[in-house]
Every structure is written in C-alpha cells, then in structure tokens.
Design an enzyme around this catalytic site. Sequence first.
Site, PDB file in Angstrom:
ATOM      1  N   ASN A   1      56.594  21.034 -65.407  1.00 54.07           N
ATOM      2  CA  ASN A   1      57.445  20.243 -64.516  1.00 54.07           C
ATOM      3  C   ASN A   1      58.363  21.224 -63.797  1.00 54.07           C
ATOM      4  O   ASN A   1      59.329  21.710 -64.376  1.00 54.07           O
ATOM      5  CB  ASN A   1      58.250  19.243 -65.364  1.00 54.07           C
ATOM      6  CG  ASN A   1      59.285  18.488 -64.550  1.00 54.07           C
ATOM      7  OD1 ASN A   1      59.305  18.573 -63.328  1.00 54.07           O
ATOM      8  ND2 ASN A   1      60.151  17.754 -65.239  1.00 54.07           N
TER       9      ASN A   1
ATOM     10  N   LYS B   1      60.342  20.736 -61.431  1.00 57.41           N
ATOM     11  CA  LYS B   1      61.606  20.136 -60.984  1.00 57.41           C
ATOM     12  C   LYS B   1      61.908  20.565 -59.536  1.00 57.41           C
ATOM     13  O   LYS B   1      60.995  20.672 -58.731  1.00 57.41           O
ATOM     14  CB  LYS B   1      62.733  20.491 -61.972  1.00 57.41           C
ATOM     15  CG  LYS B   1      62.359  20.086 -63.410  1.00 57.41           C
ATOM     16  CD  LYS B   1      63.495  20.157 -64.385  1.00 57.41           C
ATOM     17  CE  LYS B   1      62.979  19.770 -65.779  1.00 57.41           C
ATOM     18  NZ  LYS B   1      64.028  19.765 -66.793  1.00 57.41           N
TER      19      LYS B   1
ATOM     20  N   HIS C   1      61.448  10.365 -66.319  1.00 59.75           N
ATOM     21  CA  HIS C   1      62.074  11.577 -66.870  1.00 59.75           C
ATOM     22  C   HIS C   1      63.571  11.308 -67.051  1.00 59.75           C
ATOM     23  O   HIS C   1      64.183  10.601 -66.249  1.00 59.75           O
ATOM     24  CB  HIS C   1      61.842  12.755 -65.923  1.00 59.75           C
ATOM     25  CG  HIS C   1      62.255  14.058 -66.522  1.00 59.75           C
ATOM     26  ND1 HIS C   1      63.570  14.446 -66.600  1.00 59.75           N
ATOM     27  CD2 HIS C   1      61.537  15.048 -67.110  1.00 59.75           C
ATOM     28  CE1 HIS C   1      63.643  15.628 -67.197  1.00 59.75           C
ATOM     29  NE2 HIS C   1      62.415  16.013 -67.514  1.00 59.75           N
TER      30      HIS C   1
ATOM     31  N   GLU D   1      66.056  12.981 -66.390  1.00 62.43           N
ATOM     32  CA  GLU D   1      66.885  13.339 -65.229  1.00 62.43           C
ATOM     33  C   GLU D   1      66.826  12.243 -64.171  1.00 62.43           C
ATOM     34  O   GLU D   1      67.803  11.993 -63.469  1.00 62.43           O
ATOM     35  CB  GLU D   1      66.439  14.705 -64.681  1.00 62.43           C
ATOM     36  CG  GLU D   1      66.871  15.829 -65.621  1.00 62.43           C
ATOM     37  CD  GLU D   1      66.014  17.072 -65.580  1.00 62.43           C
ATOM     38  OE1 GLU D   1      65.206  17.231 -64.648  1.00 62.43           O
ATOM     39  OE2 GLU D   1      66.144  17.900 -66.502  1.00 62.43           O
TER      40      GLU D   1
ATOM     41  N   GLU E   1      60.827  13.393 -75.087  1.00 61.15           N
ATOM     42  CA  GLU E   1      61.742  14.453 -74.687  1.00 61.15           C
ATOM     43  C   GLU E   1      63.170  14.071 -75.085  1.00 61.15           C
ATOM     44  O   GLU E   1      63.848  13.346 -74.345  1.00 61.15           O
ATOM     45  CB  GLU E   1      61.696  14.665 -73.168  1.00 61.15           C
ATOM     46  CG  GLU E   1      60.336  15.068 -72.647  1.00 61.15           C
ATOM     47  CD  GLU E   1      60.458  15.846 -71.350  1.00 61.15           C
ATOM     48  OE1 GLU E   1      59.994  16.987 -71.311  1.00 61.15           O
ATOM     49  OE2 GLU E   1      61.042  15.314 -70.389  1.00 61.15           O
TER      50      GLU E   1
ATOM     51  N   GLY F   1      66.389  21.719 -71.369  1.00 61.80           N
ATOM     52  CA  GLY F   1      67.114  22.782 -70.675  1.00 61.80           C
ATOM     53  C   GLY F   1      68.244  23.398 -71.466  1.00 61.80           C
ATOM     54  O   GLY F   1      69.052  24.144 -70.922  1.00 61.80           O
TER      55      GLY F   1
ATOM     56  N   SER G   1      62.845  22.357 -74.098  1.00 62.91           N
ATOM     57  CA  SER G   1      63.013  23.762 -74.501  1.00 62.91           C
ATOM     58  C   SER G   1      61.787  24.358 -75.183  1.00 62.91           C
ATOM     59  O   SER G   1      61.914  25.201 -76.073  1.00 62.91           O
ATOM     60  CB  SER G   1      64.267  23.921 -75.379  1.00 62.91           C
ATOM     61  OG  SER G   1      65.423  23.609 -74.628  1.00 62.91           O
TER      62      SER G   1
HETATM   63  P1  PGA Z   1      62.862  22.282 -70.374  1.00 63.01           P
HETATM   64  O1  PGA Z   1      62.594  20.891 -69.622  1.00 63.01           O
HETATM   65  O2  PGA Z   1      61.506  22.777 -70.840  1.00 63.01           O
HETATM   66  O3  PGA Z   1      63.487  23.156 -69.349  1.00 63.01           O
HETATM   67  O4  PGA Z   1      63.750  21.968 -71.533  1.00 63.01           O
HETATM   68  C1  PGA Z   1      61.669  19.961 -70.119  1.00 63.01           C
HETATM   69  C2  PGA Z   1      61.565  18.785 -69.184  1.00 63.01           C
HETATM   70  O5  PGA Z   1      62.570  18.401 -68.597  1.00 63.01           O
HETATM   71  O6  PGA Z   1      60.477  18.228 -69.038  1.00 63.01           O
END
Ligand code: PGA
Length: 252
Positions: free
Chosen positions: A12, A14, A97, A99, A167, A173, A211
């Site tokens: 992803n 982003k 997601h 976010e 997640e 992150g 992560s």
């Molecule tokens: P990350 O994000 O691997 O940077 O923790 C995962 C995600 O948001 O799918």
Amino acid sequence: MTPSVCALIAGNWKMHGTRAEASALAGAVRDGAEGLGCDLLLCPAFPHLGLVAEILGAGAVALGGQDCHPAAKGAHTGDVSAPMLSDIGARFVLLGHSERRANHAEGNGLVHAKAEAALGAGLIPVVCVGESEAERLGGLAGAIVETQLAASLPDGFAAAGGVVAYEPVWAIGTGRTPTTAQVTEVHAKIRADLVARFADGGTMRVLYGGSVKGSNAAELLAVANVDGALIGGASLKAGEFLAIAEAAPKSA
Ligand code: PGA
C-alpha cells in the site's frame, strides 16, 4: 498460514511517490517477483495507476486501487469509481483502511457499499479491520473486529475471493507490532467469524498489516490463519518488499 492458501503480499503505497519513483519501484518489484511462490499486489496512488499498470503488464504482480466510491459514476468531485479502477487494469481495491476510516469518517456502512461496488465491477475487495490502542487496552479488540467484519462485508464477499486485512491501528506506521499470541488470537477469531458466515470462509485470505518489514515478516507470516501481509512503509523499498514476500510460507 491456512493450508492450501497461497500467501498474498500487498504493498500500500499510500500518498507517496513521483512518477519516476513509482515507475522504478514497480519495475523492481516486477523484476524480482519471479518464483516467489506467493501472490504480489501493488496499490499505488490514483495518478500512478496507469503508469504502474503498463509496467506490470500481464505479469505476476497484480494492481490495486487504495479506495473507490460506492457509485459507478456521477457527480462526485475528487472520487474514483470501481469500474474506473477495473478499466485501468486493477484487480483489487483496498477498502476501509483505518486512515480512510479516521481521516474521511468512513463507517462500516460506507465500506460495505464500496465493497458491493467493487464486487459489481469485478474487483477483489481487501477490507481492512482493526482496533485502536484504547480499544485494545479496554479488552475490546475481538468485539471491534467482529462488528467491523459483520457490517463491512457484503454477502457475495467470500465467493468473489474477498480478502480481509487485520490491521491494529496502533501498529500502523509505528514500528510496533502485536505479539504473535495476539495475532494468533485475533486471526483465529476472524477465521471463526468468516467460517460461521460464509461457505468459503475457511479458505478466504486474512492478511496481517501494521509495521511488517523484512526482519519480522517470517514470524508474523508463520502464524496460523495469517495468509499474507498488507505493507505500508516497507513496500516503498523494493528490496524490503521482496524480502517480506520471500519470508512468506509456500503453499503446500
Ligand atoms: P505500515 O502500514 O506497514 O507502514 O505500518 C500498513 C498499512 O497501513 O497498511
């Protein structure tokens, strides 16, 4: 891993990357994807979808969008529809997601409508679920995930190959990951909920995200009912992303 299920390693990207960076990253992943024994998926930002589609071609690495609108078309400034994603070569779309849920106030009902739209356009939805840190500390992780699954997944989800991504919001992150015991517990709960609802619930792919990197991928991907990973930060480096894919158990 779930027996007989092939792992899906999904990147992803982003809101990252210039055209040049997206092009270099997609090319490196494509070139390193041979013989990995798992499925790979890249989800670039909307402006890069066409470019990445051309680079990936008809090869082994699939393309996905990061979101779609519930309507097929219409007066929705700034939005992108599921048929548009399909038309540009995407096979998957990320939905719900955390976010999107947090930054755009997306609730389960909207995620459900988007998943319906994705299925209608022939896309495979990857629906994300997961608890916040406060919910985890309050002992609510299982209940939150159960509610999100029940309300976000439409009836045709499993039969169409729909994917769930667990997640935990506090792991995205942050460099923090749940313990393998915590991952085991939530993934077993998700599997039980999917089996109870869908005829194909036993073989649906359930990804872990939050992560994931090359150094922790083998441990996380070895957990029962973890059928791949959804990767943010570490998917922006081809070597790191491919190292995660190499760590995925091969299907029997
Ligand atoms: P990350 O994000 O691997 O940077 O923790 C995962 C995600 O948001 O799918």
